[in-house]
Write an enzyme that holds these catalytic residues in place. Structure first.
Site, mmCIF file in Angstrom:
data_model
loop_
_atom_site.group_PDB
_atom_site.id
_atom_site.type_symbol
_atom_site.label_atom_id
_atom_site.label_comp_id
_atom_site.label_asym_id
_atom_site.label_seq_id
_atom_site.Cartn_x
_atom_site.Cartn_y
_atom_site.Cartn_z
ATOM 1 N N VAL A 62 0.957 -1.288 -0.091
ATOM 2 C CA VAL A 62 -0.042 0.073 0.244
ATOM 3 C C VAL A 62 1.096 1.349 0.294
ATOM 4 C CG1 VAL A 62 -2.171 -0.657 1.296
ATOM 5 C CG2 VAL A 62 -0.406 0.509 2.516
ATOM 6 N N TYR A 163 3.032 5.775 15.559
ATOM 7 C CA TYR A 163 2.288 4.747 14.692
ATOM 8 C C TYR A 163 0.938 5.813 15.344
ATOM 9 C CZ TYR A 163 -1.580 0.981 15.906
ATOM 10 O OH TYR A 163 -2.633 0.442 15.610
HETATM 11 N N1 LIG Z 1 -4.713 -4.836 17.127
HETATM 12 C C1 LIG Z 1 -5.329 -4.060 17.506
HETATM 13 O O1 LIG Z 1 -5.783 -3.936 19.486
HETATM 14 C C2 LIG Z 1 -5.106 -2.681 17.348
HETATM 15 C C3 LIG Z 1 -6.449 -1.694 17.537
HETATM 16 C C4 LIG Z 1 -6.856 -0.535 16.789
HETATM 17 C C5 LIG Z 1 -6.643 -0.559 15.530
HETATM 18 N N2 LIG Z 1 -5.491 -1.637 14.688
HETATM 19 C C6 LIG Z 1 -5.419 -1.633 13.720
HETATM 20 O O2 LIG Z 1 -5.848 -2.447 13.060
HETATM 21 C C7 LIG Z 1 -4.980 -3.258 11.241
HETATM 22 C C8 LIG Z 1 -5.200 -4.133 11.969
HETATM 23 O O3 LIG Z 1 -4.435 -4.676 12.504
HETATM 24 P P1 LIG Z 1 -4.279 -6.389 13.044
HETATM 25 O O4 LIG Z 1 -4.358 -6.309 14.951
HETATM 26 O O5 LIG Z 1 -4.812 -7.521 12.001
HETATM 27 O O6 LIG Z 1 -2.371 -6.449 13.406
HETATM 28 P P2 LIG Z 1 -1.817 -6.545 11.865
HETATM 29 O O7 LIG Z 1 -0.420 -6.067 11.612
HETATM 30 O O8 LIG Z 1 -2.150 -8.647 12.096
HETATM 31 O O9 LIG Z 1 -1.966 -7.127 10.302
HETATM 32 C C9 LIG Z 1 -2.027 -5.874 9.828
HETATM 33 C C10 LIG Z 1 -1.517 -6.897 7.796
HETATM 34 O O10 LIG Z 1 -1.406 -5.633 7.525
HETATM 35 C C11 LIG Z 1 -0.244 -5.779 6.197
HETATM 36 N N3 LIG Z 1 0.588 -5.226 6.188
HETATM 37 C C12 LIG Z 1 1.766 -4.736 6.781
HETATM 38 N N4 LIG Z 1 2.427 -3.350 5.721
HETATM 39 C C13 LIG Z 1 1.878 -3.665 4.367
HETATM 40 C C14 LIG Z 1 1.892 -2.382 3.156
HETATM 41 N N5 LIG Z 1 2.823 -2.320 3.536
HETATM 42 N N6 LIG Z 1 1.314 -2.758 2.274
HETATM 43 C C15 LIG Z 1 0.395 -4.224 2.171
HETATM 44 N N7 LIG Z 1 -0.362 -4.884 3.525
HETATM 45 C C16 LIG Z 1 0.641 -4.611 4.792
HETATM 46 C C17 LIG Z 1 0.492 -6.898 7.417
HETATM 47 O O11 LIG Z 1 0.793 -8.063 6.288
HETATM 48 C C18 LIG Z 1 -1.113 -8.073 7.755
HETATM 49 O O12 LIG Z 1 -1.891 -9.058 6.937
HETATM 50 C C19 LIG Z 1 -4.302 -1.885 11.543
HETATM 51 O O13 LIG Z 1 -4.531 -1.071 11.197
HETATM 52 C C20 LIG Z 1 -3.876 -1.739 12.653
HETATM 53 O O14 LIG Z 1 -3.247 -0.692 13.226
HETATM 54 C C21 LIG Z 1 -5.593 -2.776 15.629
#
Ligand SMILES: NC(=O)c1ccc[n+]([C@@H]2O[C@H](COP(=O)([O-])OP(=O)(O)OC[C@H]3O[C@@H](n4cnc5c(N)ncnc54)[C@H](O)[C@@H]3O)[C@@H](O)[C@H]2O)c1
Length: 258
Positions: A62, A163
């Site tokens: 992305v 972040y």
């Molecule tokens: N888990 C939490 O507590 C939480 C809370 C608030 C927000 N979020 C947000 O939710 C989303 C998903 O969180 P998660 O816990 O599933 O995290 P995760 O790290 O398991 O998932 C992130 C995904 O993004 C992909 N990714 C990373 N860089 C990329 C790139 N350059 N291009 C395309 N894909 C890419 C990774 O391969 C992975 O599949 C994120 O945006 C995170 O910031 C998570």
């Protein structure tokens, strides 16, 4: 089947929350393009999700404009249209908290914030042509945390604001995109989840801390990815046509921004 006949690109859907969105969207009748950089994880997920409906993996970084444009074209080639974009990918599980360098700060912004803009820019012409679109961005309740992490051994230099502030930026970008695209039947909204019990969270936050934080919420309890999917479906559905530029915090009532 609230998303029947719709085509959705979901970034970062190889695992965690993105994968939960993909599963729910398939169950709601959508065709799904999983856009991710983690080929092994995405291919495993797509083969498991294929039983639920039409789902394709497109390797997409992305943070690279050409890659986002190729992803949009691949979705058109596979399914003929793009109705929904879920900008979920971010450096979260892969986020290197220890790296406070300027170079890494730029990298986190490139993926978490500029990546949302690049993907939205790549799909927008297709949605404008249809006169319909739903963009759902993934921010974080961390956007409301201005303290961040502090070291206990005195001042060692100003920490990189990365972040949390990329997620604050996603909230601003949501409102900007909503303003730009509303006239073409496209809505842009944003989810701001609190701490969600995913593998990524468990790799950085001990289970005892996850449970301790859950006790500070107005509604105590540990949140899971499935606690977000209903809100994502609503924003992505036709019935939310006059809801745009909005941020929905889903964190059990820890942050209640005005
Ligand atoms: N888990 C939490 O507590 C939480 C809370 C608030 C927000 N979020 C947000 O939710 C989303 C998903 O969180 P998660 O816990 O599933 O995290 P995760 O790290 O398991 O998932 C992130 C995904 O993004 C992909 N990714 C990373 N860089 C990329 C790139 N350059 N291009 C395309 N894909 C890419 C990774 O391969 C992975 O599949 C994120 O945006 C995170 O910031 C998570």
């Amino acid at each position: 089947m609230r998303l029947e006949h719709r085509v959705a690109i979901i970034t970062g859907a190889s695992r965690g929350i993105g994968r939960a969105y993909a599963e729910r969207f398939l169950n709601e009748g959508a065709s799904v393009v999983v856009a991710d950089v983690d080929d092994a994880s995405a291919e495993t997920s797509v083969s498991e999700l294929a039983a639920l409906g039409p789902v394709t993996y497109v390797h997409t970084d992305v943070s690279v404009a050409a890659s986002t444009e190729a992803c949009a074209q691949a979705a058109i080639d596979a399914y003929g249209q793009i109705d929904i974009l879920v900008n979920n990918a971010a450096l979260y599980g892969d986020w290197n908290l220890a790296d406070q360098s300027e170079e890494y700060l730029r990298r986190v912004f490139d993926v978490n914030l500029h990546g949302v803009w690049l993907m939205t820019r790549a799909v927008a012409p297709h949605m404008v042509r249809e006169g319909y679109g739903r963009v759902v961005n993934q921010a974080s309740a961390a956007a409301y945390n201005y303290v961040g992490t502090r070291t206990s051994d005195g001042f060692t230099g100003l920490n990189a604001f990365n972040y949390q502030q990329t997620k604050r930026g996603v909230i601003g970008l949501t409102k900007f995109s909503a303003g730009q695209l509303g006239a073409y039947g496209i809505t842009v909204n944003c989810l701001a989840p609190g701490v969600i019990d995913t593998a990524a969270t468990r790799s950085v936050v001990p289970q005892s801390v996850i449970e301790q934080l859950a006790g500070l919420q107005a509604v105590p309890g540990v949140l899971h990815a499935e606690d977000l999917t209903g809100a994502a479906v609503y924003f992505a559905s036709a019935e939310a046509r006059f809801v745009t530029g909005q941020v929905l915090v889903i964190d059990g009532g820890k942050y209640m921004p005005a």
